[in-house]
Structures are given as structure tokens and as C-alpha cells.
Design a protein around this motif. Structure first.
Motif, mmCIF file in Angstrom:
data_model
loop_
_atom_site.group_PDB
_atom_site.id
_atom_site.type_symbol
_atom_site.label_atom_id
_atom_site.label_comp_id
_atom_site.label_asym_id
_atom_site.label_seq_id
_atom_site.Cartn_x
_atom_site.Cartn_y
_atom_site.Cartn_z
ATOM 1 N N ALA A 41 0.776 -1.257 0.066
ATOM 2 C CA ALA A 41 0.000 -0.165 -0.015
ATOM 3 C C ALA A 41 0.880 1.328 0.000
ATOM 4 O O ALA A 41 0.700 2.116 -0.799
ATOM 5 C CB ALA A 41 -0.929 -0.151 1.104
ATOM 6 N N ASP A 44 2.401 1.612 -3.502
ATOM 7 C CA ASP A 44 1.423 1.484 -4.553
ATOM 8 C C ASP A 44 1.591 0.269 -5.540
ATOM 9 O O ASP A 44 1.534 0.651 -6.861
ATOM 10 C CB ASP A 44 1.202 2.950 -5.573
ATOM 11 C CG ASP A 44 0.854 4.109 -4.695
ATOM 12 O OD1 ASP A 44 0.097 4.050 -3.890
ATOM 13 O OD2 ASP A 44 1.691 5.164 -4.975
ATOM 14 N N ARG A 46 -0.086 -3.245 -7.071
ATOM 15 C CA ARG A 46 -1.664 -3.722 -7.224
ATOM 16 C C ARG A 46 -1.402 -5.093 -6.436
ATOM 17 O O ARG A 46 -0.401 -5.917 -6.621
ATOM 18 C CB ARG A 46 -1.743 -3.841 -8.666
ATOM 19 C CG ARG A 46 -2.215 -2.682 -9.291
ATOM 20 C CD ARG A 46 -2.273 -2.894 -10.584
ATOM 21 N NE ARG A 46 -1.081 -2.786 -11.256
ATOM 22 C CZ ARG A 46 -1.017 -2.876 -12.568
ATOM 23 N NH1 ARG A 46 -1.833 -2.700 -13.494
ATOM 24 N NH2 ARG A 46 0.433 -2.669 -13.180
ATOM 25 N N ASP A 71 4.891 -3.959 -10.990
ATOM 26 C CA ASP A 71 4.713 -2.973 -9.586
ATOM 27 C C ASP A 71 5.807 -3.469 -8.629
ATOM 28 O O ASP A 71 6.313 -2.646 -7.731
ATOM 29 C CB ASP A 71 3.560 -3.089 -9.151
ATOM 30 C CG ASP A 71 2.375 -2.355 -9.942
ATOM 31 O OD1 ASP A 71 2.947 -1.905 -10.762
ATOM 32 O OD2 ASP A 71 1.052 -2.505 -9.486
ATOM 33 N N ALA A 75 8.681 -1.394 -6.917
ATOM 34 C CA ALA A 75 8.693 -1.193 -5.545
ATOM 35 C C ALA A 75 10.140 -1.489 -5.118
ATOM 36 O O ALA A 75 10.689 -0.674 -3.925
ATOM 37 C CB ALA A 75 7.559 -1.670 -5.018
#
Length: 133
Positions: A41, A44, A46, A71, A75
Motif C-alpha cells: 500500500a 502503490d 497492485r 509493480d 517497488a
């Protein structure tokens, strides 16, 4: 128990790279598995969540998470560069995080050893008492 995403989750394209499980993402981000959804979270990422359905008075089923591969890699770069602020106890590569991860396991094993010692000593005392009477 089938490992399927929520009904609201769109079907993946057949050419799409498979989503990553918690074990792979934990290694990639060097974050304890328990905290992966929170870090996702913050970064960001998914996430597909499945399981966790209510079992009435018996609580809830386990909840599993899959992370989007693109993602997750993005990250990982942001985490390694320090652009995502993660508490050190959530991490696997900090002294506080390692202590939290393995300290709980040590306490569990120590507790099991104490219970086993109590059971064995009780059996020994019972056998000794039966043999002396």
C-alpha cells in the motif's frame, strides 16, 4: 481450498507475467511477510487478495496475497533507494527486523521445549509412582 482471486478482480491476460506470491516478494523487498500488504500500500503496488472468508464462530480463513510483478520490481527499486519509508522492524535486513522475525520463532520453540519437558517429567513421575506401589 481453491486459490482464486476475488470475483471483482479482472481476469489476467494470457500473455501477462504471473503474479508473485508473498514468499518471492518478501525476498525481493527484504520485508517480513506479515507486513507485505502494508508495504504494498505504501509503494502503490497492485495486490490480489483471496481467502479470508468468514467461518462464523470459527473465525476467518487464511488470507493470501499475490503482487503485480512489474509493480513489485518497481517497488523493490524504490525500497532499496529509500524512497519508501518502512519501519525497521518490518524489514529482514535490519537488526530490529531480524530480532522480531527470529525472536518470535525462538520463543515458540522454547515454549514447546518447556511443555515437552513438563509432559515427560509428569510421565516419569507417574511411572515411578506406579512402580513403587
Amino acid at each position: 481450498m481453491p486459490r482464486t482471486p476475488d470475483s471483482g478482480t479482472p481476469e489476467p491476460d494470457r500473455d501477462e507475467e504471473p503474479w508473485l506470491g508473498s514468499d518471492k516478494v518478501s525476498e525481493l523487498w527484504q520485508v517480513r511477510e506479515h507486513w507485505l500488504p502494508s508495504v504494498a500500500a505504501l509503494a502503490d503496488v497492485r495486490v490480489r487478495k483471496y481467502g479470508g472468508e468468514s467461518r462464523g464462530t470459527w473465525g476467518a480463513a487464511l488470507t493470501f496475497y499475490d503482487y503485480h510483478p512489474g509493480d513489485a520490481r518497481r517497488a523493490a527499486l524504490a525500497i532499496s533507494e529509500g524512497r519508501v519509508d518502512i519501519p525497521s522492524v518490518w524489514r529482514l535486513n535490519t537488526p530490529g527486523g531480524r530480532l522480531a522475525e527470529y525472536g518470535g520463532l525462538f520463543a515458540f520453540r522454547l515454549g514447546c521445549l518447556i511443555v515437552l519437558a513438563l509432559v515427560l517429567s509428569s510421565i516419569w513421575m507417574l511411572v515411578h509412582e506406579l512402580a513403587s506401589s
